[in-house]
Scaffold this active site. Sequence first.
Site, PDB file in Angstrom:
ATOM      1  CE  LYS A   1      -2.866   2.830   2.517  1.00  0.00           C
ATOM      2  NZ  LYS A   1      -3.721   2.603   4.444  1.00  0.00           N
TER       3      LYS A   1
ATOM      4  CG  ASP B   1      -5.679   8.697   4.083  1.00  0.00           C
ATOM      5  OD1 ASP B   1      -6.439   8.827   3.522  1.00  0.00           O
ATOM      6  OD2 ASP B   1      -5.344   7.487   4.925  1.00  0.00           O
TER       7      ASP B   1
ATOM      8  CE  LYS C   1      -5.992   9.828   7.733  1.00  0.00           C
ATOM      9  NZ  LYS C   1      -6.870   8.211   8.709  1.00  0.00           N
TER      10      LYS C   1
ATOM     11  CG  ASP D   1      -1.447   5.645   5.417  1.00  0.00           C
ATOM     12  OD1 ASP D   1      -1.580   4.638   5.746  1.00  0.00           O
ATOM     13  OD2 ASP D   1      -2.907   5.857   4.000  1.00  0.00           O
TER      14      ASP D   1
ATOM     15  CG  ASP E   1      -8.731   7.773   6.596  1.00  0.00           C
ATOM     16  OD1 ASP E   1      -8.250   8.084   5.844  1.00  0.00           O
ATOM     17  OD2 ASP E   1      -9.307   8.285   7.540  1.00  0.00           O
TER      18      ASP E   1
ATOM     19  CD  GLU F   1      -6.414   5.549   2.254  1.00  0.00           C
ATOM     20  OE1 GLU F   1      -7.405   5.910   2.931  1.00  0.00           O
ATOM     21  OE2 GLU F   1      -5.674   5.652   3.069  1.00  0.00           O
TER      22      GLU F   1
ATOM     23  NE  ARG G   1     -10.830  -1.248   5.190  1.00  0.00           N
ATOM     24  CZ  ARG G   1     -11.638  -0.834   6.414  1.00  0.00           C
ATOM     25  NH1 ARG G   1     -12.059  -1.434   5.727  1.00  0.00           N
ATOM     26  NH2 ARG G   1     -10.712  -0.986   7.120  1.00  0.00           N
TER      27      ARG G   1
HETATM   28 ZN   LIG Z   1      -7.417   6.341   5.081  1.00  0.00          ZN
END
Ligand SMILES: [Zn+2]
Length: 480
Positions: free
Chosen positions: A245, A250, A257, A268, A327, A329, A331
């Site tokens: 990933k 993010d 957030k 991230d 949020d 995202e 996956r």
């Molecule tokens: Zn996220």
Amino acid sequence: MSPAGHLGKKKWSHALGSPFDGLVVDLAAQTSSGDLGTTASTLVPRESATSEVRTLLVGVLPDKVSRYNAPSRAESIRRSALAAAATKGKLAIVIVLDSEEHVGAAVMAASRAFPLFSAKSSNKVKDRLKRSVEIVCLDAHGKFLPISQKFQDASAAIRDAAALVDTPPSELHPASFAAAARQSLRGIKGVKITEIVGEDLQKAGLGGIYGVGKGAVVAPRMVVATYAPPAKAKANGPHIALIGKGVTFDTGGLHLKPRGGIEGMKCDMGGAAAMLSAFRLLASQHGSHKVTLILCLAENAIGPASYKPDDILTLHSGKTVEINNTDAEGRLLLADGLSYAVRELKADVVIDAATLTGAQLIATGTMHAAVISNDQVIEEKAVAAGFASGELVHPLIFAPEFYRHEFPSPVADMTNTVANRNNAQSSCAAQFLWWHIEDTNAKWLHIDLAGPAFLRGRGTGFGVGLVTELCERIVSRSKS
Ligand SMILES: [Zn+2]
């Protein structure tokens, strides 16, 4: 060193010469290791009027640790190395080990104390980053234990992965990450790299990566690097795909957030950074089995083109996902990467690494990543690889029958986040991934390293040693 193991006066060999040997024994004898080890230091007299003052720093490791810790006590070695890193001038680190088997974990742990990235303006800090550090391993009798090229390379790869995480998000976006990957893999025999960028993702059916990244200034992309053994070598062992990933920043998307939750979100892409380094190590070994790297790179940004709550994305598996949390995202990216690896590239074993859920920190903390797998043998190998490499993992539940119902959508095959946040969130995130490869024969392991990948504001390179060791164990039938 651990006192009980090495400090009987008879046992401690004269390894360092006078006056160090005596000072090491005396310092360590007066120092209690505590739970995680500690350090004690003293100045050593100058050899001559013109020589420099020298500092002797002794790290004392705990004699005993729990069965959930690495036998090498890698984390305690890292902490001692951190204290050494704070000193000035030339530095040599001597690590006394219980077993030759701990050399790799010890050296990789020590290397984590020497990050490559700094934007501090002070020359002192820059000089410290540039200095070369000599690491020597000895056994309890003072015998020299060589550090193989493999572990020297692994230490460099760990530091490279951490430096990518540390790089600010406006510098490390999907395009510069892809360029860094090409640079990192340059010149390795048998490696081919391709890239699918922007609208082409959509055409290739990669609606998750495209959907998450299309709102950012720099287009999302999937980098695929494959190592294939030479044609004359007999292919031996499974085709393993490593999927990372790589959300370069993010914001949370339109479900933005809050302050306090958004700082640090440059991390991230820690899964992608670790997989890039692990792939480089595996490909450099020129093994006789195929290895593929898939980096799913996107910035989860906000703007008029961002994907929206209520949007429905069609992922590579053909399944549709109604977005109920922008949020969640990671996956969406990983489900595309996993499906692509299995369906297009015919990988037999797929391993993904991701800073996927905050719930991982609640479940297994900052020292253990969580692993979730549909295959018991691979799960057990992952735990063993964690102990061996010093990058620890602990298994969480894999039970689709208990978690599938958490993603109900009236209009699509599933939502992207759960109905009940108090029901094994990290396992549910993994369940989402599994959904997109469940009708294949793939053996799959998911590594959620949200905690261990980023500690105290710095990338750690966590996952590099673990994944490399795990892949070696999957390929070799003799090791458990
Ligand atoms: Zn996220």
